[in-house]
Each structure stands twice: as structure tokens, then as C-alpha cells.
Design a protein around this motif. Structure first.
Motif, mmCIF file in Angstrom:
data_model
loop_
_atom_site.group_PDB
_atom_site.id
_atom_site.type_symbol
_atom_site.label_atom_id
_atom_site.label_comp_id
_atom_site.label_asym_id
_atom_site.label_seq_id
_atom_site.Cartn_x
_atom_site.Cartn_y
_atom_site.Cartn_z
ATOM 1 N N GLY A 1 -5.739 -17.200 -24.986
ATOM 2 C CA GLY A 1 -7.104 -17.132 -25.479
ATOM 3 C C GLY A 1 -7.486 -15.751 -25.957
ATOM 4 N N SER A 2 -8.744 -15.614 -26.352
ATOM 5 C CA SER A 2 -9.250 -14.355 -26.904
ATOM 6 C C SER A 2 -10.555 -13.961 -26.231
ATOM 7 N N LEU A 3 -10.799 -12.679 -26.217
ATOM 8 C CA LEU A 3 -12.072 -12.129 -25.755
ATOM 9 C C LEU A 3 -12.418 -10.936 -26.630
ATOM 10 N N ARG A 4 -13.697 -10.694 -26.755
ATOM 11 C CA ARG A 4 -14.157 -9.514 -27.484
ATOM 12 C C ARG A 4 -15.031 -8.698 -26.549
ATOM 13 N N LEU A 5 -14.569 -7.528 -26.212
ATOM 14 C CA LEU A 5 -15.325 -6.638 -25.347
ATOM 15 C C LEU A 5 -16.197 -5.729 -26.206
ATOM 16 N N SER A 6 -17.364 -5.397 -25.665
ATOM 17 C CA SER A 6 -18.272 -4.495 -26.360
ATOM 18 C C SER A 6 -18.729 -3.402 -25.418
ATOM 19 N N CYS A 7 -18.981 -2.257 -25.980
ATOM 20 C CA CYS A 7 -19.494 -1.125 -25.212
ATOM 21 C C CYS A 7 -20.550 -0.428 -26.054
ATOM 22 N N VAL A 8 -21.744 -0.336 -25.514
ATOM 23 C CA VAL A 8 -22.811 0.384 -26.197
ATOM 24 C C VAL A 8 -23.087 1.653 -25.409
ATOM 25 N N PHE A 9 -23.220 2.765 -26.115
ATOM 26 C CA PHE A 9 -23.465 4.030 -25.420
ATOM 27 C C PHE A 9 -24.690 4.728 -25.994
ATOM 28 N N SER A 10 -25.299 5.532 -25.140
ATOM 29 C CA SER A 10 -26.506 6.241 -25.538
ATOM 30 C C SER A 10 -26.638 7.518 -24.732
ATOM 31 N N GLY A 11 -27.469 8.404 -25.227
ATOM 32 C CA GLY A 11 -27.760 9.620 -24.490
ATOM 33 C C GLY A 11 -26.775 10.743 -24.678
ATOM 34 N N ILE A 12 -25.821 10.578 -25.592
ATOM 35 C CA ILE A 12 -24.831 11.633 -25.849
ATOM 36 C C ILE A 12 -25.312 12.445 -27.032
ATOM 37 N N PHE B 1 -4.357 -6.433 -29.759
ATOM 38 C CA PHE B 1 -5.709 -5.912 -29.573
ATOM 39 C C PHE B 1 -6.124 -5.084 -30.786
ATOM 40 N N THR B 2 -7.424 -5.108 -31.084
ATOM 41 C CA THR B 2 -7.965 -4.320 -32.185
ATOM 42 C C THR B 2 -9.235 -3.629 -31.734
ATOM 43 N N ILE B 3 -9.266 -2.323 -31.893
ATOM 44 C CA ILE B 3 -10.455 -1.555 -31.553
ATOM 45 C C ILE B 3 -11.271 -1.299 -32.812
ATOM 46 N N SER B 4 -12.583 -1.323 -32.672
ATOM 47 C CA SER B 4 -13.455 -0.983 -33.787
ATOM 48 C C SER B 4 -14.651 -0.202 -33.255
ATOM 49 N N TRP B 5 -15.255 0.563 -34.125
ATOM 50 C CA TRP B 5 -16.338 1.468 -33.712
ATOM 51 C C TRP B 5 -17.444 1.402 -34.746
ATOM 52 N N ASN B 6 -18.580 0.914 -34.346
ATOM 53 C CA ASN B 6 -19.757 0.908 -35.194
ATOM 54 C C ASN B 6 -20.537 2.175 -34.883
ATOM 55 N N LYS B 7 -20.364 3.181 -35.718
ATOM 56 C CA LYS B 7 -20.945 4.491 -35.431
ATOM 57 C C LYS B 7 -22.468 4.461 -35.529
ATOM 58 N N ALA B 8 -22.993 3.683 -36.447
ATOM 59 C CA ALA B 8 -24.443 3.624 -36.611
ATOM 60 C C ALA B 8 -25.111 3.020 -35.370
#
Length: 120
Positions: free
Chosen positions: A15-26, A66-73
Motif C-alpha cells: 500500500g501507500s501513504l503520504r506523510l505531511s509535515c507543516v512547520f512554523s516559527g523558523i 519514496f518521494t520527498i517534496s517541499w512546498n516552500k510557500a
């Protein structure tokens, strides 16, 4: 500083999963983002990393699956995981490496992690 990972859960092998990480305060410029994982009784290992210039590095564990991606905005990092295997079971944590404001010193920030269980 906050890093919040989500998207983990129980999935069957293949199977597949998509992990997300949101960061703030940096406040400093982000140098790289990535994901590590740690399975029970094992050392933490690098899954994937992405540099500010979009350079990519994948650890052996995630190559070709696995594929990593980064939404900078939106300050979000994702990890798309396909063809999951029982040995992928672990707690997955995101990290952000950033320059300290007005400095060349690099700081590492870590989230709490999200648990992934691959089992039938």
C-alpha cells in the motif's frame, strides 16, 4: 518553532501513504528539510532529504519507492511512500535545518513524528 507531522497509520503491504509535515516559527533561511525514521529497537535512519536548491538525497530505505517534496510557500514537506513493506514500520519524523537568523550557524528542528505500521 513547531513541526507537526501527520499522515501515518496502518497500511497493508504494497500500500501507500503520504506523510505531511507543516512547520512554523523558523525565522532563519531554511537550508534543508527531510524525513528520518526509527523502528523499535533500531537506530534512527535517514529516509529522504531535500536542499533549498532542490537537491535530493534518498537513503537506501526509500530509493525507488519514496518521494520527498517541499512546498516552500506553504512550509510543508511531504513524503509519498509507495509499495510499503513490513520493514517500513517505524515512527517517521520530519526535520528542518535552518540558519540561525543573521548567522551562518545551522540549527536542526524536529517534529514529534507519526507512526507508520505496515501489516496484513
Amino acid at each position: 518553532v513547531q513541526l507537526q507531522a501527520s499522515g501515518g497509520g496502518l497500511v497493508q503491504p504494497g500500500g501507500s501513504l503520504r506523510l505531511s509535515c507543516v512547520f512554523s516559527g523558523i525565522s532563519g533561511r531554511v537550508n534543508s528539510v527531510g524525513w528520518f525514521r526509527q523502528a523499535l529497537g533500531k537506530q534512527r535512519e535517514l529516509v529522504a532529504q531535500m536542499g533549498n536548491g532542490d537537491s535530493l538525497y534518498y537513503g537506501d530505505v526509500g530509493k525507488d519507492r519514496f518521494t520527498i517534496s517541499w512546498n516552500k510557500a506553504e512550509k510543508m514537506v511531504h513524503l509519498q511512500m509507495n509499495n510499503l513493506k513490513p520493514e517500513d514500520t517505524a515512527v517517521y519524523s520530519c526535520y528542518v535545518q535552518a540558519f540561525r537568523l543573521a548567522s551562518t550557524r545551522l540549527l536542526d528542528y524536529w517534529g514529534q513524528g507519526t507512526r507508520v505500521t505496515v501489516s496484513s
